[in-house]
Each structure stands twice: as structure tokens, then as C-alpha cells.
Design a protein around this motif. Structure first.
Motif, PDB file in Angstrom:
ATOM      1  N   SER A  46      34.075   7.955  44.351  1.00 49.24           N
ATOM      2  CA  SER A  46      32.960   7.157  44.893  1.00 49.24           C
ATOM      3  C   SER A  46      33.403   6.450  46.170  1.00 49.24           C
ATOM      4  CB  SER A  46      32.498   6.101  43.870  1.00 49.24           C
ATOM      5  OG  SER A  46      33.485   5.106  43.710  1.00 49.24           O
ATOM      6  N   GLY A  47      32.423   5.949  46.878  1.00 46.34           N
ATOM      7  CA  GLY A  47      32.715   5.127  48.052  1.00 46.34           C
ATOM      8  C   GLY A  47      33.386   3.828  47.641  1.00 46.34           C
ATOM      9  N   THR A  48      32.985   3.296  46.476  1.00 49.06           N
ATOM     10  CA  THR A  48      33.581   2.050  45.983  1.00 49.06           C
ATOM     11  C   THR A  48      35.072   2.258  45.690  1.00 49.06           C
ATOM     12  OG1 THR A  48      31.441   1.620  44.950  1.00 49.06           O
ATOM     13  CG2 THR A  48      33.242   0.174  44.325  1.00 49.06           C
ATOM     14  N   LEU A  51      36.918   2.196  48.927  1.00 53.77           N
ATOM     15  CA  LEU A  51      37.117   0.824  49.414  1.00 53.77           C
ATOM     16  C   LEU A  51      38.228   0.121  48.635  1.00 53.77           C
ATOM     17  CD1 LEU A  51      33.390  -0.199  49.844  1.00 53.77           C
ATOM     18  CD2 LEU A  51      35.111  -0.303  51.655  1.00 53.77           C
ATOM     19  N   THR A  72      25.264  -6.388  53.455  1.00 52.64           N
ATOM     20  CA  THR A  72      25.788  -5.129  52.908  1.00 52.64           C
ATOM     21  C   THR A  72      25.325  -4.979  51.472  1.00 52.64           C
ATOM     22  OG1 THR A  72      27.780  -3.796  52.543  1.00 52.64           O
ATOM     23  CG2 THR A  72      27.995  -6.158  52.124  1.00 52.64           C
ATOM     24  N   PHE A  73      25.571  -3.802  50.934  1.00 53.38           N
ATOM     25  CA  PHE A  73      25.384  -3.563  49.502  1.00 53.38           C
ATOM     26  C   PHE A  73      26.586  -4.170  48.769  1.00 53.38           C
ATOM     27  CE2 PHE A  73      25.952  -0.373  45.944  1.00 53.38           C
ATOM     28  CZ  PHE A  73      24.926  -0.872  45.175  1.00 53.38           C
ATOM     29  N   THR A  76      30.720  -3.312  48.655  1.00 55.59           N
ATOM     30  CA  THR A  76      31.766  -3.757  49.591  1.00 55.59           C
ATOM     31  C   THR A  76      32.490  -4.972  49.013  1.00 55.59           C
ATOM     32  OG1 THR A  76      30.097  -3.269  51.290  1.00 55.59           O
ATOM     33  CG2 THR A  76      32.166  -4.266  52.040  1.00 55.59           C
ATOM     34  N   VAL A 124      31.239  -3.395  57.899  1.00 56.63           N
ATOM     35  CA  VAL A 124      30.260  -2.443  57.369  1.00 56.63           C
ATOM     36  C   VAL A 124      29.431  -1.881  58.522  1.00 56.63           C
ATOM     37  CG1 VAL A 124      28.280  -2.196  55.813  1.00 56.63           C
ATOM     38  CG2 VAL A 124      30.165  -3.747  55.218  1.00 56.63           C
ATOM     39  N   ASP A 150      33.709   0.213  56.300  1.00 53.19           N
ATOM     40  CA  ASP A 150      32.845   0.654  55.204  1.00 53.19           C
ATOM     41  C   ASP A 150      31.661   1.375  55.854  1.00 53.19           C
ATOM     42  OD1 ASP A 150      31.097   1.111  53.188  1.00 53.19           O
ATOM     43  OD2 ASP A 150      31.095  -0.934  52.382  1.00 53.19           O
ATOM     44  N   ALA A 152      29.975   3.779  54.364  1.00 50.15           N
ATOM     45  CA  ALA A 152      29.313   4.485  53.256  1.00 50.15           C
ATOM     46  C   ALA A 152      27.900   4.922  53.644  1.00 50.15           C
ATOM     47  CB  ALA A 152      29.261   3.578  52.029  1.00 50.15           C
ATOM     48  N   GLU A 153      27.222   4.092  54.444  1.00 49.70           N
ATOM     49  CA  GLU A 153      25.821   4.379  54.784  1.00 49.70           C
ATOM     50  C   GLU A 153      25.686   5.079  56.124  1.00 49.70           C
ATOM     51  OE1 GLU A 153      23.678   0.681  54.630  1.00 49.70           O
ATOM     52  OE2 GLU A 153      24.280   0.271  52.572  1.00 49.70           O
ATOM     53  N   ASN A 176      27.106   9.280  47.355  1.00 49.90           N
ATOM     54  CA  ASN A 176      26.180   8.926  46.287  1.00 49.90           C
ATOM     55  C   ASN A 176      24.839   9.646  46.525  1.00 49.90           C
ATOM     56  OD1 ASN A 176      25.142   7.579  44.096  1.00 49.90           O
ATOM     57  ND2 ASN A 176      24.799   5.658  45.177  1.00 49.90           N
ATOM     58  N   LYS A 179      22.705   9.089  49.698  1.00 48.30           N
ATOM     59  CA  LYS A 179      23.334   9.099  51.021  1.00 48.30           C
ATOM     60  C   LYS A 179      22.900  10.318  51.840  1.00 48.30           C
ATOM     61  CE  LYS A 179      25.488   5.221  50.537  1.00 48.30           C
ATOM     62  NZ  LYS A 179      24.964   4.783  49.243  1.00 48.30           N
ATOM     63  N   GLY A 186      30.415  10.466  44.779  1.00 46.63           N
ATOM     64  CA  GLY A 186      31.697  10.815  45.397  1.00 46.63           C
ATOM     65  C   GLY A 186      31.936   9.960  46.618  1.00 46.63           C
ATOM     66  N   TRP A 311      18.942  -5.324  52.074  1.00 46.74           N
ATOM     67  CA  TRP A 311      19.990  -5.918  51.235  1.00 46.74           C
ATOM     68  C   TRP A 311      19.921  -7.442  51.305  1.00 46.74           C
ATOM     69  CZ3 TRP A 311      20.995  -1.971  48.659  1.00 46.74           C
ATOM     70  CH2 TRP A 311      21.444  -0.773  49.175  1.00 46.74           C
TER      71      TRP A 311
HETATM   72  C1  LIG Z   1      27.623  -0.331  52.333  1.00 42.89           C
HETATM   73  C2  LIG Z   1      28.049   0.396  51.096  1.00 42.89           C
HETATM   74  N1  LIG Z   1      29.328   0.346  50.712  1.00 42.89           N
HETATM   75  C3  LIG Z   1      29.768   0.989  49.634  1.00 42.89           C
HETATM   76  C4  LIG Z   1      28.919   1.743  48.856  1.00 42.89           C
HETATM   77  C5  LIG Z   1      29.476   2.366  47.616  1.00 42.89           C
HETATM   78  O1  LIG Z   1      29.433   3.730  47.574  1.00 42.89           O
HETATM   79  P1  LIG Z   1      29.386   4.470  46.136  1.00 42.89           P
HETATM   80  O2  LIG Z   1      28.014   4.299  45.595  1.00 42.89           O
HETATM   81  O3  LIG Z   1      29.710   5.888  46.461  1.00 42.89           O
HETATM   82  O4  LIG Z   1      30.424   3.833  45.289  1.00 42.89           O
HETATM   83  C6  LIG Z   1      27.557   1.837  49.217  1.00 42.89           C
HETATM   84  C7  LIG Z   1      26.560   2.620  48.485  1.00 42.89           C
HETATM   85  O5  LIG Z   1      26.449   3.028  47.464  1.00 42.89           O
HETATM   86  C8  LIG Z   1      27.110   1.138  50.348  1.00 42.89           C
HETATM   87  O6  LIG Z   1      25.823   1.165  50.695  1.00 42.89           O
END
Ligand SMILES: Cc1ncc(COP(=O)(O)O)c(C=O)c1O
Length: 372
Positions: A46-48, A51, A72-73, A76, A124, A150, A152-153, A176, A179, A186, A311
Motif C-alpha cells: 500500500s501507499g501507507t 510512507l 491530506t488524507f 500521511t 503531500v 507523499d 499517492a494522489e 489503491n 487512484k 498496492g 479532505w
Molecule cells: C495523500 C495520500 N497518502 C497516502 C495514501 C495511502 O495510500 P494507500 O491507500 O495505498 O495506503 C492515500 C490514499 O489512499 C492518500 O490519498
């Protein structure tokens, strides 16, 4: 999906690499790194996760301070929390809705004076748009602080002639489901530092030391992506530019169809880069339009159309009530007046007309005809 994914998954099945490693994992990493112009890419669950590992590689430890964007979401800030560090949130600038470099300069100058510099800065790239990386990079270089993107978006966005996500020391992306390209779930971590890429792979596979038995001297994680999903990612990566064009076309449709309405202001495209328009975001000024963002959300919901608020800034979240914040009311205003419209690349012209007609019904004096 582009159409190529099924053949790639079938290939993965036939090769029997049904594991969080295999030829598609290696190829996805190589193709991703080549597309973005970076030396190393490590595919993760995942993106998380990307990070989280980026922060650990940057040396973040419990009790450290990490500076990040407030708009941000939550992922982060959650990743910062996983390390035991404390986030400090920074407000947005109007021109990109991303971290205001001037506020970061003030925050770092103050922190330096107190001898409390952050261990890392996470910037971000929000909603498909790159932050203003040059002044940010100059600051983190001056104070010798690791800089994490970050993005991710914002896969597919640019800053000057560079790919968004490649202007820090480490960049993080998400695949995700929502995305611009997806593997269902992923993420990817990119860096030019080969030693860091090696450490990320080690940490992401339970940190197994080289030994004939299972030997561990460090805490690890199960963060790798399956070979099956990497096959999907390869098919998706082939159509990234097409997806960016499609998202931008959705944005242009909305701009033509509703851009002349009173009190409607679209997210600006900053002059330093090209946005993917991953989400078409806009601000609604009720004092000019007579229509609140909440009312518009209700109208969309009544038509079974999913639109969302922007957000909610992290410094306003109950989870981070004790965190430090630097800035004014820019992100708060974007949250109070912001809306995200349906923005998927598979939206048809009919869908877009239906969405625009909700605006027409709420703004009955719309003069300009809806785009055909
Ligand atoms: C700004 C931001 N960072 C991190 C993430 C985390 O990514 P993931 O959902 O793949 O864990 C997201 C979205 O899901 C995001 O919008």
C-alpha cells in the motif's frame, strides 16, 4: 483496466509465481523506475506501507518530530504515528493547495533556534497536483533533513520537467482502487539511494538476515505486493498517460459546463507543474452563489451521484488535537468550501451531462448551455 491486465495475470498463473515475489514484481519495479526517471522502485502492499518504511529509512524514531502538510488524507499522518513520532502540520498555499514553502521556512527557522529540528519532512502532492518542490528542497537541504514525497494522489503529475514524487529523497505512491492507476491495493517507494532501496526490501519482507535458518536482528513487516497484483500494475502503467488525459478531459468538461456559475472556483493549476486532475475539486462561495457545498452534496446524493467534501485538514482532526500547527486558514477554507466531483476516467459523456445538470437545477439562471 486497460485490457492488458488479464493476459499478464494469466501469465502469472501459468508461471505459478503466486507469491509476494516473482517476475512481475521485478518487472513492475523496473518499468516504474524507468518511467519516473529514478534509480530504484520497491513495490509494496500500500501507499501507507511505503510512507511507513520511508519514515523508518529516514531514521524517524519514537518522540521525533515530523513536519507534514495539513491538507491530506489521514494515511500521511497515520504513517507518522506508526513510528511513534509527533506530526507538526503546515498550512497550504493558495496557488497549489499544497504545503506553503514560506510557512515551512518559518517552522524550520524556529525549530533550528530551539534546537528541535524535525527528523523528516513529508510533503503531500494533493489531488493530482505537485507541491512547489524547489523552495522546499532548498530548505531541507539547508537544514539537512530527509525529504519524503507523499505522491499517492499524484502519479503522472509533473513539476517542471520532473515527475511528481521524485523531487524528495524518497517518493511514495498508491495503487489503491480510487487512484489514477490501480492494482486494487498496492504502493510503490522510489529513491535514487540504492542502499535505502535494499533496506526497504529487507524491512518489507520481515527483515530476515542472511542465514540458513530464520535469523532476525531487526523488526520487519509483511509489506510486499503479490506477483499477481504486480501483473495488474504493469498493465495499468502502460496506460498512465492516457488516464491523465482522460482525467484532464473530465476537468475540462466541468470547467466548460459550470465554470461560469457565480461563486464557483476550480482548484488552480500551479504554474510550476502539470496536474493530472486526479480529482476535479472546486470551491463554492455560498455568499456569491446562494448555494452551499452541503446543499450541492445533498442534491448529488438525491441523484445517486457520489460527490465528496475536500479532505478535512489534519490539525482539525480529533486524532491530532494535541499536534502542533503552523499557518492560517487556507486549508480550513478549502475544507469549508471545497467539493470533489466524480472524476473517474471511465465517466461517459452521458454521466458528465447528468452531473452538470445537477448544477443546472440548483443554479437555474445558468446562461451558458451545457456542453454537448
Ligand atoms: C495523500 C495520500 N497518502 C497516502 C495514501 C495511502 O495510500 P494507500 O491507500 O495505498 O495506503 C492515500 C490514499 O489512499 C492518500 O490519498
Amino acid at each position: 483496466m486497460s485490457g492488458d491486465e488479464l493476459a499478464l495475470i494469466e501469465e502469472a498463473f501459468l508461471s505459478n509465481w503466486i507469491a509476494p515475489l516473482g517476475p512481475h514484481v521485478d518487472a513492475f519495479e523496473e518499468e516504474f523506475a524507468a518511467k519516473l526517471g529514478v534509480d530504484h522502485a520497491v513495490v509494496l502492499s500500500s501507499g501507507t506501507a511505503a510512507l511507513h518504511l520511508a519514515l523508518l529509512i529516514a531514521g524517524v524514531e519514537p518522540g521525533d518530530k515530523v513536519v507534514t502538510s495539513t491538507l491530506t488524507f489521514v494515511a500521511t499522518a497515520n504513517a507518522i504515528g506508526y513510528t511513534g513520532a509527533e506530526p507538526t502540520f503546515i498550512d497550504s498555499e493558495r496557488s497549489s493547495w499544497n504545503m506553503d514553502p514560506q510557512l515551512l521556512a518559518e517552522e524550520l527557522a524556529d525549530a533550528a533556534q530551539k534546537g528541535q529540528l524535525p527528523r523528516a519532512v513529508v510533503v503531500v502532492d494533493i489531488c493530482g497536483q505537485s507541491a512547489d518542490w524547489k523552495p522546499i528542497r532548498e530548505l531541507t537541504d539547508e537544514y539537512e533533513i530527509p525529504l519524503i514525497a507523499d505522491s499517492a494522489e499524484s502519479l503522472g503529475a509533473t513539476y517542471g520537467d520532473r515527475a511528481a514524487g521524485t523531487l524528495g529523497d524518497i517518493g511514495c505512491f498508491s495503487f489503491n482502487g480510487n487512484k489514477i492507476i490501480t492494482t486494487g491495493g498496492g504502493g510503490m517507494l522510489v529513491t535514487d539511494n540504492g542502499d535505502w532501496a535494499r533496506q526497504v526490501r529487507h524491512l518489507a519482507t520481515q527483515a530476515r538476515d542472511p542465514a540458513p535458518h530464520y535469523e532476525h536482528s531487526q523488526q520487519g513487516y509483511n509489506y510486499r505486493l503479490s506477483n499477481l497484483l504486480a501483473a495488474v500494475g504493469r498493465g495499468q502503467l502502460r496506460v498512465l498517460e492516457q488516464r491523465v488525459d482522460e482525467r484532464r478531459a473530465v476537468f475540462e468538461y466541468y470547467q466548460d459546463a459550470i465554470g461560469n456559475l457565480p461563486g464557483i472556483e476550480f482548484m488552480p493549476e500551479a504554474k510550476f507543474g502539470r496536474s493530472t486532475r486526479w480529482l476535479t475539486c472546486l470551491l463554492v462561495d455560498a455568499s456569491l452563489s446562494g448555494v452551499s457545498p452541503e446543499r450541492l452534496l445533498q442534491e448529488f446524493a438525491a441523484e445517486n451521484i457520489e460527490a465528496r467534501p475536500m479532505w478535512k485538514p489534519m490539525h482539525l482532526q480529533p486524532l491530532f488535537r494535541d499536534a502542533q500547527y503552523r499557518g492560517g486558514k487556507v486549508a480550513e477554507d478549502i475544507f469549508a468550501r471545497g467539493l470533489c466531483l466524480p472524476s473517474g476516467s471511465s465517466l461517459t459523456e452521458q454521466d458528465l451531462q447528468r452531473i452538470a445538470s445537477v448544477f443546472r437545477s440548483v443554479f437555474p439562471d445558468l446562461k451558458k448551455p451545457l456542453v454537448a
